[in-house]
Design a protein around this motif. Sequence first.
Motif, PDB file in Angstrom:
ATOM      1  N   PRO A   1      -0.732 -19.386   5.218  1.00  0.00           N
ATOM      2  CA  PRO A   1       0.518 -18.932   5.825  1.00  0.00           C
ATOM      3  C   PRO A   1       1.417 -18.275   4.780  1.00  0.00           C
ATOM      4  N   MET A   2       2.189 -17.288   5.195  1.00  0.00           N
ATOM      5  CA  MET A   2       2.909 -16.462   4.226  1.00  0.00           C
ATOM      6  C   MET A   2       4.349 -16.203   4.677  1.00  0.00           C
ATOM      7  N   LEU A   3       5.280 -16.408   3.740  1.00  0.00           N
ATOM      8  CA  LEU A   3       6.678 -16.026   3.922  1.00  0.00           C
ATOM      9  C   LEU A   3       6.922 -14.746   3.149  1.00  0.00           C
ATOM     10  N   VAL A   4       7.454 -13.726   3.816  1.00  0.00           N
ATOM     11  CA  VAL A   4       7.753 -12.440   3.175  1.00  0.00           C
ATOM     12  C   VAL A   4       9.258 -12.218   3.245  1.00  0.00           C
ATOM     13  N   VAL A   5       9.908 -12.143   2.081  1.00  0.00           N
ATOM     14  CA  VAL A   5      11.343 -11.887   2.016  1.00  0.00           C
ATOM     15  C   VAL A   5      11.530 -10.466   1.498  1.00  0.00           C
ATOM     16  N   GLN A   6      12.130  -9.614   2.314  1.00  0.00           N
ATOM     17  CA  GLN A   6      12.252  -8.191   1.999  1.00  0.00           C
ATOM     18  C   GLN A   6      13.706  -7.787   1.841  1.00  0.00           C
ATOM     19  N   ALA A   7      14.065  -7.346   0.632  1.00  0.00           N
ATOM     20  CA  ALA A   7      15.401  -6.803   0.394  1.00  0.00           C
ATOM     21  C   ALA A   7      15.509  -5.430   1.043  1.00  0.00           C
ATOM     22  N   LEU A   8      16.595  -5.195   1.745  1.00  0.00           N
ATOM     23  CA  LEU A   8      16.726  -3.957   2.507  1.00  0.00           C
ATOM     24  C   LEU A   8      17.071  -2.758   1.641  1.00  0.00           C
ATOM     25  N   GLU A   9      17.534  -2.993   0.388  1.00  0.00           N
ATOM     26  CA  GLU A   9      17.835  -1.879  -0.515  1.00  0.00           C
ATOM     27  C   GLU A   9      16.865  -1.826  -1.681  1.00  0.00           C
ATOM     28  N   ASP A  10      15.655  -2.297  -1.471  1.00  0.00           N
ATOM     29  CA  ASP A  10      14.629  -2.288  -2.516  1.00  0.00           C
ATOM     30  C   ASP A  10      14.087  -0.876  -2.681  1.00  0.00           C
ATOM     31  N   ALA A  11      14.272  -0.304  -3.876  1.00  0.00           N
ATOM     32  CA  ALA A  11      13.809   1.063  -4.144  1.00  0.00           C
ATOM     33  C   ALA A  11      12.375   1.098  -4.652  1.00  0.00           C
ATOM     34  N   ILE A  12      11.827  -0.059  -5.062  1.00  0.00           N
ATOM     35  CA  ILE A  12      10.482  -0.122  -5.639  1.00  0.00           C
ATOM     36  C   ILE A  12       9.483  -0.661  -4.621  1.00  0.00           C
ATOM     37  N   ALA A  13       9.724  -1.860  -4.101  1.00  0.00           N
ATOM     38  CA  ALA A  13       8.897  -2.421  -3.019  1.00  0.00           C
ATOM     39  C   ALA A  13       9.588  -2.074  -1.706  1.00  0.00           C
ATOM     40  N   LEU A  14       9.260  -0.926  -1.169  1.00  0.00           N
ATOM     41  CA  LEU A  14       9.974  -0.391  -0.014  1.00  0.00           C
ATOM     42  C   LEU A  14       9.824  -1.303   1.206  1.00  0.00           C
ATOM     43  N   PRO A  15      10.873  -1.396   2.038  1.00  0.00           N
ATOM     44  CA  PRO A  15      10.788  -2.233   3.238  1.00  0.00           C
ATOM     45  C   PRO A  15       9.592  -1.918   4.119  1.00  0.00           C
ATOM     46  N   ALA A  16       9.136  -0.679   4.128  1.00  0.00           N
ATOM     47  CA  ALA A  16       7.977  -0.327   4.951  1.00  0.00           C
ATOM     48  C   ALA A  16       6.745  -1.134   4.571  1.00  0.00           C
ATOM     49  N   ASN A  17       6.642  -1.553   3.299  1.00  0.00           N
ATOM     50  CA  ASN A  17       5.512  -2.380   2.878  1.00  0.00           C
ATOM     51  C   ASN A  17       5.518  -3.731   3.575  1.00  0.00           C
ATOM     52  N   ALA A  18       6.694  -4.357   3.642  1.00  0.00           N
ATOM     53  CA  ALA A  18       6.796  -5.652   4.296  1.00  0.00           C
ATOM     54  C   ALA A  18       6.481  -5.539   5.776  1.00  0.00           C
ATOM     55  N   HIS A  19       6.954  -4.472   6.400  1.00  0.00           N
ATOM     56  CA  HIS A  19       6.678  -4.273   7.821  1.00  0.00           C
ATOM     57  C   HIS A  19       5.184  -4.044   8.049  1.00  0.00           C
TER      58      HIS A  19
ATOM     59  N   LEU B   1       0.806  -1.214   0.000  1.00  0.00           N
ATOM     60  CA  LEU B   1       0.000   0.000   0.000  1.00  0.00           C
ATOM     61  C   LEU B   1       0.840   1.266   0.000  1.00  0.00           C
ATOM     62  N   ILE B   2       2.133   1.144   0.261  1.00  0.00           N
ATOM     63  CA  ILE B   2       3.018   2.314   0.291  1.00  0.00           C
ATOM     64  C   ILE B   2       3.647   2.480  -1.089  1.00  0.00           C
ATOM     65  N   GLU B   3       3.359   3.595  -1.740  1.00  0.00           N
ATOM     66  CA  GLU B   3       3.788   3.801  -3.119  1.00  0.00           C
ATOM     67  C   GLU B   3       5.305   3.955  -3.231  1.00  0.00           C
ATOM     68  N   MET B   4       5.843   3.515  -4.357  1.00  0.00           N
ATOM     69  CA  MET B   4       7.265   3.689  -4.623  1.00  0.00           C
ATOM     70  C   MET B   4       7.556   5.161  -4.918  1.00  0.00           C
ATOM     71  N   PRO B   5       8.761   5.648  -4.625  1.00  0.00           N
ATOM     72  CA  PRO B   5       9.127   7.029  -4.966  1.00  0.00           C
ATOM     73  C   PRO B   5       9.070   7.258  -6.480  1.00  0.00           C
ATOM     74  N   GLU B   6       8.900   8.509  -6.878  1.00  0.00           N
ATOM     75  CA  GLU B   6       8.760   8.835  -8.292  1.00  0.00           C
ATOM     76  C   GLU B   6       9.994   8.431  -9.090  1.00  0.00           C
ATOM     77  N   LYS B   7      11.192   8.614  -8.531  1.00  0.00           N
ATOM     78  CA  LYS B   7      12.399   8.239  -9.259  1.00  0.00           C
ATOM     79  C   LYS B   7      12.446   6.742  -9.522  1.00  0.00           C
ATOM     80  N   ALA B   8      12.007   5.947  -8.564  1.00  0.00           N
ATOM     81  CA  ALA B   8      11.973   4.503  -8.749  1.00  0.00           C
ATOM     82  C   ALA B   8      10.929   4.116  -9.789  1.00  0.00           C
ATOM     83  N   ARG B   9       9.793   4.807  -9.792  1.00  0.00           N
ATOM     84  CA  ARG B   9       8.757   4.531 -10.791  1.00  0.00           C
ATOM     85  C   ARG B   9       9.271   4.797 -12.200  1.00  0.00           C
ATOM     86  N   LYS B  10       9.982   5.896 -12.360  1.00  0.00           N
ATOM     87  CA  LYS B  10      10.542   6.216 -13.674  1.00  0.00           C
ATOM     88  C   LYS B  10      11.594   5.189 -14.088  1.00  0.00           C
TER      89      LYS B  10
END
Length: 264
Positions: A206-224, A133-142
């Motif tokens: 049941p769900m496994l969520v693997v979150q890359a800490l330097e993800d510029a598109i799927a921000l870590p805040a989404n996983a949290h 639900l947390i949108e990616m930054p505009e630079k990442a979208r581009k």
Amino acid sequence: MKFEPYEIGRLDKEGANIRLCGRVAGPASGPPIVMLASLGRPGSDFDEVAQALGRAGYRVTLPEPRGIGDSSGPMEKLSLHDLAEDVAHVIETVAKAPVMLIGHAFGNRLARTTAADRPELVSRVGLLACGGLIEMPEKARKALIGCFDEKLSPEEHIECVRYGFFARSNDPEVWHDGWHRDVMLMQSSAVRRTPVEDWWEAGGQPMLVVQALEDAIALPANAHDLKARLGARATLVELPNAGHAMLPEQPARIARIIRDYLEA
């Protein structure tokens, strides 16, 4: 470890022919895993992870979406539910249910839709670079859009790949190609045509969520946020030194995370 190709077919609700192709690795008797690739990307993105899991005794299926490889079918006016029917047919015909269904980026939406529509086919869901639900930054979208822009110079294109998909210390050249614009447009349209509430809960699995800490598109805040919403149903594992691409950056670690989750 070698991959075995498969080819199956089905008819859609309008009676059109759909050809579904892909590859399988690992022993036939192994616990089944199906992996769905990112937006406009091929199943081969999972090759290293699939081979590691296959060597560990799992049976891993890598479907190609319509428009990649020999997979084909109608590409317009689709929803995620239509594409989930393709996945369900692969599970029933090739993988044999119930499976752990893993999706990378766009693939996580498709995995969750399949689990919601056909929960009897999916025992667990794995989300890699899940977004939310947390949108990616505009630079990442581009940068994401630029990866599919055939008018860019090679230097401009690889910079989009680097910024959008890779951690600062990793080489983006491994994903120099593999970008399918027509498939991206089809999948993006399917996302827009499908209400988020149709797939968000993934059928309660049941769900496994693997979150890359330097993800510029799927921000870590989404996983949290997802972990906070789902509580004990979701297992969150954070992945350092990886961006949105994740799979070519940390394949051994991702395979180990999946094994640890399944074998806990």
